[in-house]
Design a protein around this motif. Structure first.
Motif, short mmCIF file in Angstrom:
data_model
loop_
_atom_site.label_atom_id
_atom_site.label_comp_id
_atom_site.label_asym_id
_atom_site.label_seq_id
_atom_site.Cartn_x
_atom_site.Cartn_y
_atom_site.Cartn_z
N ASN A 36 0.83 -1.22 0.00
CA ASN A 36 0.00 0.00 0.00
C ASN A 36 0.86 1.26 0.00
O ASN A 36 0.56 2.24 -0.69
CB ASN A 36 -0.93 0.01 1.22
CG ASN A 36 -2.03 -1.02 1.11
OD1 ASN A 36 -2.32 -1.53 0.03
ND2 ASN A 36 -2.67 -1.34 2.22
N LEU A 37 1.93 1.23 0.79
CA LEU A 37 2.84 2.38 0.83
C LEU A 37 3.51 2.59 -0.53
O LEU A 37 3.59 3.73 -1.02
CB LEU A 37 3.91 2.17 1.91
CG LEU A 37 5.03 3.22 1.97
CD1 LEU A 37 4.46 4.61 2.24
CD2 LEU A 37 6.06 2.84 3.03
N ILE A 38 3.96 1.51 -1.13
CA ILE A 38 4.62 1.62 -2.44
C ILE A 38 3.63 2.14 -3.48
O ILE A 38 3.98 2.98 -4.32
CB ILE A 38 5.20 0.26 -2.86
CG1 ILE A 38 6.33 -0.15 -1.91
CG2 ILE A 38 5.71 0.30 -4.30
CD1 ILE A 38 6.75 -1.59 -2.05
N GLY A 39 2.39 1.65 -3.44
CA GLY A 39 1.38 2.13 -4.37
C GLY A 39 1.10 3.61 -4.19
O GLY A 39 0.92 4.35 -5.18
N VAL A 169 12.11 -4.39 -0.35
CA VAL A 169 12.69 -4.25 -1.69
C VAL A 169 12.06 -5.24 -2.65
O VAL A 169 11.74 -4.90 -3.80
CB VAL A 169 14.22 -4.43 -1.63
CG1 VAL A 169 14.82 -4.47 -3.05
CG2 VAL A 169 14.86 -3.32 -0.81
N ASN A 170 11.86 -6.48 -2.20
CA ASN A 170 11.26 -7.50 -3.06
C ASN A 170 9.83 -7.14 -3.43
O ASN A 170 9.40 -7.35 -4.58
CB ASN A 170 11.30 -8.85 -2.35
CG ASN A 170 10.88 -10.00 -3.24
OD1 ASN A 170 9.85 -10.64 -3.00
ND2 ASN A 170 11.66 -10.29 -4.26
N THR A 171 9.08 -6.58 -2.50
CA THR A 171 7.72 -6.15 -2.79
C THR A 171 7.73 -4.99 -3.78
O THR A 171 6.91 -4.94 -4.71
CB THR A 171 6.99 -5.71 -1.49
OG1 THR A 171 6.99 -6.80 -0.57
CG2 THR A 171 5.56 -5.30 -1.78
N ALA A 172 8.65 -4.05 -3.59
CA ALA A 172 8.77 -2.94 -4.53
C ALA A 172 9.09 -3.43 -5.93
O ALA A 172 8.51 -2.97 -6.93
CB ALA A 172 9.84 -1.96 -4.05
N ASP A 173 10.00 -4.39 -6.02
CA ASP A 173 10.35 -4.93 -7.34
C ASP A 173 9.15 -5.58 -8.01
O ASP A 173 8.95 -5.42 -9.22
CB ASP A 173 11.48 -5.96 -7.19
CG ASP A 173 11.83 -6.62 -8.51
OD1 ASP A 173 12.26 -5.91 -9.43
OD2 ASP A 173 11.65 -7.84 -8.62
N SER A 174 8.33 -6.29 -7.23
CA SER A 174 7.16 -6.96 -7.80
C SER A 174 6.09 -5.98 -8.26
O SER A 174 5.24 -6.32 -9.09
CB SER A 174 6.56 -7.94 -6.78
OG SER A 174 5.96 -7.24 -5.71
N MET A 175 6.12 -4.75 -7.74
CA MET A 175 5.11 -3.76 -8.08
C MET A 175 5.57 -2.74 -9.11
O MET A 175 4.80 -2.35 -10.00
CB MET A 175 4.66 -3.03 -6.81
CG MET A 175 3.93 -3.90 -5.80
SD MET A 175 3.42 -3.00 -4.33
CE MET A 175 2.22 -1.85 -5.03
#
Length: 306
Positions: A36-39, A169-175
């Motif tokens: 949610n934060l990355i979005g 970082v892994n979540t950011a990469d996936s998004m």
């Protein structure tokens, strides 16, 4: 308590409980909160000039935030560390999702397509049985590294702060770590840092699969397949998994209606596969988990003795 001992406890807790619906239907999973934060940052920063610099700032913010939160949670004691680590591991949920694809395929092709659509981003509507099975096995191999071995590796090296940095970082990469026009610059930093953080875990996962399957003689072919893969890391566990199961993986697939002619992994092996190969992949996932648990447990014993 040693970090290795905490990891043993977390691995067992995750294997026993996984991601219980009764909990995550009431509160948001940490990965969801990170997403949610990355979005939110994506919507507010991914436009105009200096997108690459903005993307670097996003990654810096995520890393600093993860370090701070991880350190704060560590101060709450080992029980909190174990629970937090178990939440951020994904062994049981990974096996469950992949096994669901196999069970769906065993019922009908449509059921298999529906289940695999939940774990892959490629087009699934017109997939054949073999394509559904390959997609599930590829997801199993990649997520074994990303969701189990890499988090465990970074927890061992950096404790809870290290694990949270990896997950952020892994979540950011996936998004946002795509090469599309929208994310080529903004997601550059997250994609590159994720590649670095997965460099050792991906190859470690490959070695563990090879050790369990006894395919050492085919190591040069695995290396060649891994180097041809579109990902600098995902090809390693995929190449090992393909040979452990004696199946061909990867190959052409469709994304957003466009066919991409990607290289085969273990292309000389059988390509017409189905539910039974998916179930065998699930069994191998648990065997790798068992090997990881054994290795970490041995390190606990050695540290206790010496």
């Amino acid at each position: 308590m040693s970090t290795a001992f905490l990891l043993v406890c977390a691995l067992c807790l995750d294997a026993a409980l996984g991601e219980p619906d009764w909990l995550w239907s009431r509160v948001k999973h940490p990965a969801v909160l990170i997403g949610n934060l990355i979005g939110w940052l994506d919507k507010r920063l991914n436009h105009g000039a200096q997108r690459r610099l903005k993307g670097v700032a996003v990654v810096a913010l995520l890393v600093c935030g993860a370090l701070i939160i991880g350190r704060a949670l560590t101060l709450l004691g080992p029980v909190v560390e174990i629970i937090a680590c178990a939440i951020l591991l994904a062994q049981k949920s990974l096996v469950s999702h992949v096994r669901d694809v196999g069970a769906g395929l065993a019922v009908s092709l449509e059921d298999g397509r529906g289940k695999v659509a939940m774990i892959v981003s490629r087009d699934t509507r017109d997939m054949t049985q073999a394509q559904v099975a390959r997609s599930a096995i590829e997801s199993a191999a990649e997520n074994l590294s990303d969701g189990v071995i890499a988090p465990a590796f970074w927890f061992l090296l950096g404790g809870l702060p290290g694990l949270l940095v990896y997950k952020a970082v892994n979540t950011a990469d996936s998004m946002i770590g795509y090469r599309s026009e929208k994310y080529r610059d903004f997601g550059w930093a997250s994609a590159r840092l994720d590649d670095v953080l997965n460099l050792i875990p991906a190859r470690l996962t490959c070695v563990m699969i090879v050790a369990l399957s006894g395919q050492w003689a085919r190591w040069p072919q695995m290396v060649a397949d891994a180097r041809r893969h579109i990902s600098p890391n995902a090809g390693w566990p995929e190449a090992a998994m393909a040979r452990a199961l004696n199946v061909a993986l990867a190959g052409p697939r469709s994304y957003d209606g466009q066919l991409r002619d990607l290289a085969w992994v273990n292309g000389d092996a059988p390509r017409e596969i189905g539910a039974s190969e998916v179930f065998r992949a699930c069994d191998l996932l648990w065997r790798v988990w068992g090997l990881a648990l054994g290795l970490v447990s041995v390190s606990v014993g050695v540290s206790f003795i010496f």
